[in-house]
Motif scaffolding. Structure first.
Motif, PDB file in Angstrom:
ATOM      1  N   VAL A 123      56.248  99.152  51.910  1.00  0.00           N
ATOM      2  CA  VAL A 123      55.047  98.524  52.447  1.00  0.00           C
ATOM      3  C   VAL A 123      54.455  99.522  53.430  1.00  0.00           C
ATOM      4  CG1 VAL A 123      54.097  96.616  53.789  1.00  0.00           C
ATOM      5  CG2 VAL A 123      55.990  96.203  52.192  1.00  0.00           C
ATOM      6  N   GLN A 170      53.485  89.274  46.772  1.00  0.00           N
ATOM      7  CA  GLN A 170      52.784  90.549  46.854  1.00  0.00           C
ATOM      8  C   GLN A 170      53.676  91.715  46.435  1.00  0.00           C
ATOM      9  OE1 GLN A 170      51.419  89.469  51.003  1.00  0.00           O
ATOM     10  NE2 GLN A 170      49.731  90.810  50.401  1.00  0.00           N
ATOM     11  N   ILE A 197      53.144  89.567  54.921  1.00  0.00           N
ATOM     12  CA  ILE A 197      53.134  89.660  53.471  1.00  0.00           C
ATOM     13  C   ILE A 197      53.992  88.550  52.879  1.00  0.00           C
ATOM     14  CG2 ILE A 197      52.703  92.145  53.474  1.00  0.00           C
ATOM     15  CD1 ILE A 197      55.700  92.524  52.732  1.00  0.00           C
ATOM     16  N   GLN A 238      56.728  96.129  43.381  1.00  0.00           N
ATOM     17  CA  GLN A 238      55.606  97.063  43.487  1.00  0.00           C
ATOM     18  C   GLN A 238      55.413  97.388  44.964  1.00  0.00           C
ATOM     19  OE1 GLN A 238      52.054  95.286  41.965  1.00  0.00           O
ATOM     20  NE2 GLN A 238      52.247  93.438  43.190  1.00  0.00           N
ATOM     21  N   ASN A 239      55.022  98.622  45.247  1.00  0.00           N
ATOM     22  CA  ASN A 239      54.707  99.046  46.606  1.00  0.00           C
ATOM     23  C   ASN A 239      53.316  98.546  46.950  1.00  0.00           C
ATOM     24  OD1 ASN A 239      57.143 100.499  46.752  1.00  0.00           O
ATOM     25  ND2 ASN A 239      56.191 102.273  45.797  1.00  0.00           N
ATOM     26  N   ILE A 240      53.089  98.214  48.213  1.00  0.00           N
ATOM     27  CA  ILE A 240      51.774  97.733  48.636  1.00  0.00           C
ATOM     28  C   ILE A 240      51.368  98.386  49.955  1.00  0.00           C
ATOM     29  CG2 ILE A 240      52.025  95.505  47.454  1.00  0.00           C
ATOM     30  CD1 ILE A 240      52.452  94.231  50.249  1.00  0.00           C
ATOM     31  N   THR A 241      50.084  98.281  50.253  1.00  0.00           N
ATOM     32  CA  THR A 241      49.527  98.712  51.531  1.00  0.00           C
ATOM     33  C   THR A 241      48.870  97.500  52.173  1.00  0.00           C
ATOM     34  OG1 THR A 241      49.150 100.960  50.737  1.00  0.00           O
ATOM     35  CG2 THR A 241      47.864 100.258  52.647  1.00  0.00           C
ATOM     36  N   ASN A 278      56.741  92.059  41.038  1.00  0.00           N
ATOM     37  CA  ASN A 278      55.888  92.619  39.984  1.00  0.00           C
ATOM     38  C   ASN A 278      56.369  92.157  38.601  1.00  0.00           C
ATOM     39  OD1 ASN A 278      53.749  94.127  39.018  1.00  0.00           O
ATOM     40  ND2 ASN A 278      54.916  96.037  38.932  1.00  0.00           N
TER      41      ASN A 278
END
Length: 145
Positions: A75, A26, A22, A8-11, A29
């Motif tokens: 990210v 995180q 990170i 999953q992409n995260i910010t 997924n």
């Protein structure tokens, strides 16, 4: 058979020191394997001021039998920490024409930001006879982000 790597992409937000870290959890997924997962690793867990924006990381999932697969995720690194504005009071003398000009550098007293300062500005820089006495000026410090 290699376990499927599911991402999953995260910010993430940089902290006041201009850093963010990170973990594989995180980005992961739900990667799984019928025989079990031995490890889930990232190629890049640390980010700084130079990384503001979209960054590609690689997630590697390895099962207990040594089979592995990879996937890439994005990210997005953001710097939402405002710079610290530090001011100092000054006294200036009017010249023979009754005028004085000040600069942001005269009011700035060490303002800083972990990722760098783009500009330091004053709301008022020119004074005349009508301004004799104490005057309040506002120093605005803007960081590079």
């Amino acid at each position: 058979m290699a376990p499927p790597a599911i991402y999953q992409n995260i910010t993430v937000q940089l902290d006041a020191a201009g850093a963010a870290t990170i973990t594989p959890a995180q980005i992961d997924n739900g990667s799984s394997d019928a025989c079990g997962i031995a490890s889930i690793m990232l190629d890049e867990p640390m980010f700084g001021c130079a990384d503001v924006g979209a960054n590609t990381v690689t997630l590697t999932v390895t099962d207990v039998n040594g089979n592995s697969s990879t996937c890439t995720a994005t990210v997005t690194v953001e710097d939402n920490v405002a710079p610290t504005a530090i001011c100092q009071n000054i006294t200036v003398q009017l010249d023979a024409a009754g005028a004085a000009t000040i600069t942001p550098a005269q009011i700035d007293n060490g303002s800083s930001d972990a990722c760098g300062i783009a500009s330091i500005m004053l709301d008022e820089t020119m004074f005349g006879c009508a301004d004799v006495g104490a005057n309040t000026v506002t120093l605005t410090v803007t960081d590079v982000n």
